[in-house]
Design a protein around this motif. Sequence first.
Motif, short mmCIF file in Angstrom:
data_model
loop_
_atom_site.label_atom_id
_atom_site.label_comp_id
_atom_site.label_asym_id
_atom_site.label_seq_id
_atom_site.Cartn_x
_atom_site.Cartn_y
_atom_site.Cartn_z
N ALA A 11 0.81 -1.22 0.00
CA ALA A 11 0.00 0.00 0.00
C ALA A 11 0.85 1.27 0.00
N TYR A 12 2.06 1.17 0.55
CA TYR A 12 2.95 2.33 0.67
C TYR A 12 4.35 1.96 0.18
N PRO A 13 4.53 1.86 -1.15
CA PRO A 13 5.84 1.42 -1.67
C PRO A 13 6.99 2.38 -1.35
N GLU A 14 6.68 3.56 -0.86
CA GLU A 14 7.73 4.53 -0.52
C GLU A 14 8.37 4.26 0.83
N VAL A 15 7.84 3.34 1.63
CA VAL A 15 8.43 3.07 2.94
C VAL A 15 9.84 2.52 2.78
N GLU A 16 10.64 2.68 3.83
CA GLU A 16 11.98 2.11 3.85
C GLU A 16 11.92 0.79 4.61
N VAL A 17 12.63 -0.20 4.10
CA VAL A 17 12.64 -1.52 4.72
C VAL A 17 14.01 -1.77 5.34
N VAL A 18 14.01 -2.13 6.61
CA VAL A 18 15.25 -2.43 7.32
C VAL A 18 15.78 -3.77 6.82
N GLU A 19 17.10 -3.83 6.63
CA GLU A 19 17.72 -5.08 6.19
C GLU A 19 17.36 -6.20 7.16
N ILE A 35 8.39 6.78 16.61
CA ILE A 35 9.75 6.43 17.01
C ILE A 35 10.27 7.34 18.11
N VAL A 36 10.82 6.70 19.15
CA VAL A 36 11.63 7.36 20.17
C VAL A 36 12.98 6.65 20.09
N THR A 37 14.08 7.38 19.93
CA THR A 37 15.37 6.72 19.77
C THR A 37 16.25 6.83 21.00
N VAL A 61 13.41 2.70 19.61
CA VAL A 61 14.42 2.15 18.70
C VAL A 61 15.77 2.41 19.34
N VAL A 62 16.46 1.33 19.69
CA VAL A 62 17.71 1.42 20.44
C VAL A 62 18.88 1.02 19.54
N ASP A 63 19.77 1.97 19.29
CA ASP A 63 21.00 1.67 18.55
C ASP A 63 22.06 1.30 19.57
N GLY A 64 22.24 0.00 19.74
CA GLY A 64 23.23 -0.52 20.67
C GLY A 64 24.55 -0.85 20.01
N VAL A 128 18.00 11.13 19.11
CA VAL A 128 18.91 11.53 18.04
C VAL A 128 18.67 10.57 16.88
N ALA A 129 18.90 11.02 15.65
CA ALA A 129 18.76 10.11 14.51
C ALA A 129 19.79 8.99 14.63
N VAL A 130 19.34 7.75 14.41
CA VAL A 130 20.23 6.60 14.45
C VAL A 130 20.08 5.82 13.14
N THR A 131 21.18 5.25 12.68
CA THR A 131 21.16 4.53 11.42
C THR A 131 21.72 3.13 11.59
N PHE A 132 20.96 2.16 11.15
CA PHE A 132 21.41 0.76 11.06
C PHE A 132 20.47 0.02 10.14
N GLY A 133 20.91 -1.10 9.62
CA GLY A 133 20.08 -1.88 8.71
C GLY A 133 19.71 -1.16 7.44
N GLY A 134 20.54 -0.17 7.05
CA GLY A 134 20.28 0.57 5.82
C GLY A 134 19.21 1.64 5.92
N VAL A 135 18.76 1.94 7.13
CA VAL A 135 17.68 2.90 7.34
C VAL A 135 18.06 3.86 8.47
N THR A 136 17.67 5.13 8.34
CA THR A 136 17.83 6.09 9.42
C THR A 136 16.49 6.21 10.14
N PHE A 137 16.54 6.03 11.46
CA PHE A 137 15.37 6.15 12.32
C PHE A 137 15.41 7.54 12.94
N ARG A 138 14.34 8.31 12.70
CA ARG A 138 14.28 9.68 13.21
C ARG A 138 13.16 9.79 14.24
N PRO A 139 13.44 10.44 15.36
CA PRO A 139 12.38 10.65 16.35
C PRO A 139 11.19 11.35 15.70
#
Length: 161
Positions: A11-19, A35-37, A61-64, A128-139
Amino acid sequence: MHYITPDLCDAYPEVEVVEPMFSNFGGRDSFGGEIVTVKCFEDNSVVKEQVELPGKGKVMVVDGGASMRRALLGDMLAEKAAKNGWEGIIIYGCVRDVDVLAQTAVGVQALASHPMKTDKRGIGDLNVAVTFGGVTFRPGHFVYADNNGIIVSPTALVIPE
C-alpha cells in the motif's frame, strides 16, 4: 493494533525496509508506532529511564552498536515497558530473559540473545537520529514490525483494508 508489513509495503511502496537481521522476542509479534530513539553502547541506563515513562503509541528504537557482548533489555525492563503502554522496542543489539520476554505484552525485536547484563554508567543519547540496517530512524517518524520485517515511514500509515 495488528500490522502486516507486506500489506503495508504494497500500500505504501515509498516506505523504507530495514535489512533482515532481527528476530522477534516479545509477546507481541506485530507492533508499530511513533519512534523514540536511544543511542547507547553496552549501557542501558537511558533505556531504563524511558521504559518508566508513558509509551502509548510509541516504539523505542535502540541503537546498541550491534554489540554481541551485553543485553540491553531483559525481563524487568520489558515488563515496565508493557505496564507503561509501550508498543514495542527494537534493539540493534541483544536481549536476555527470552522466555519471559515471549510472555510479556510488548513487541521486542533484536539481533540476538545474550545472558550478560549491561553496566549502568548513565551514558546514552535520547532522540537523536540513528542509522542501522540501511535505514535512518528519526524521532517522530513511524516504525512498524512483524515477523516479516521492519519498515519505517516519515508519517503514520493507515492499515489497508
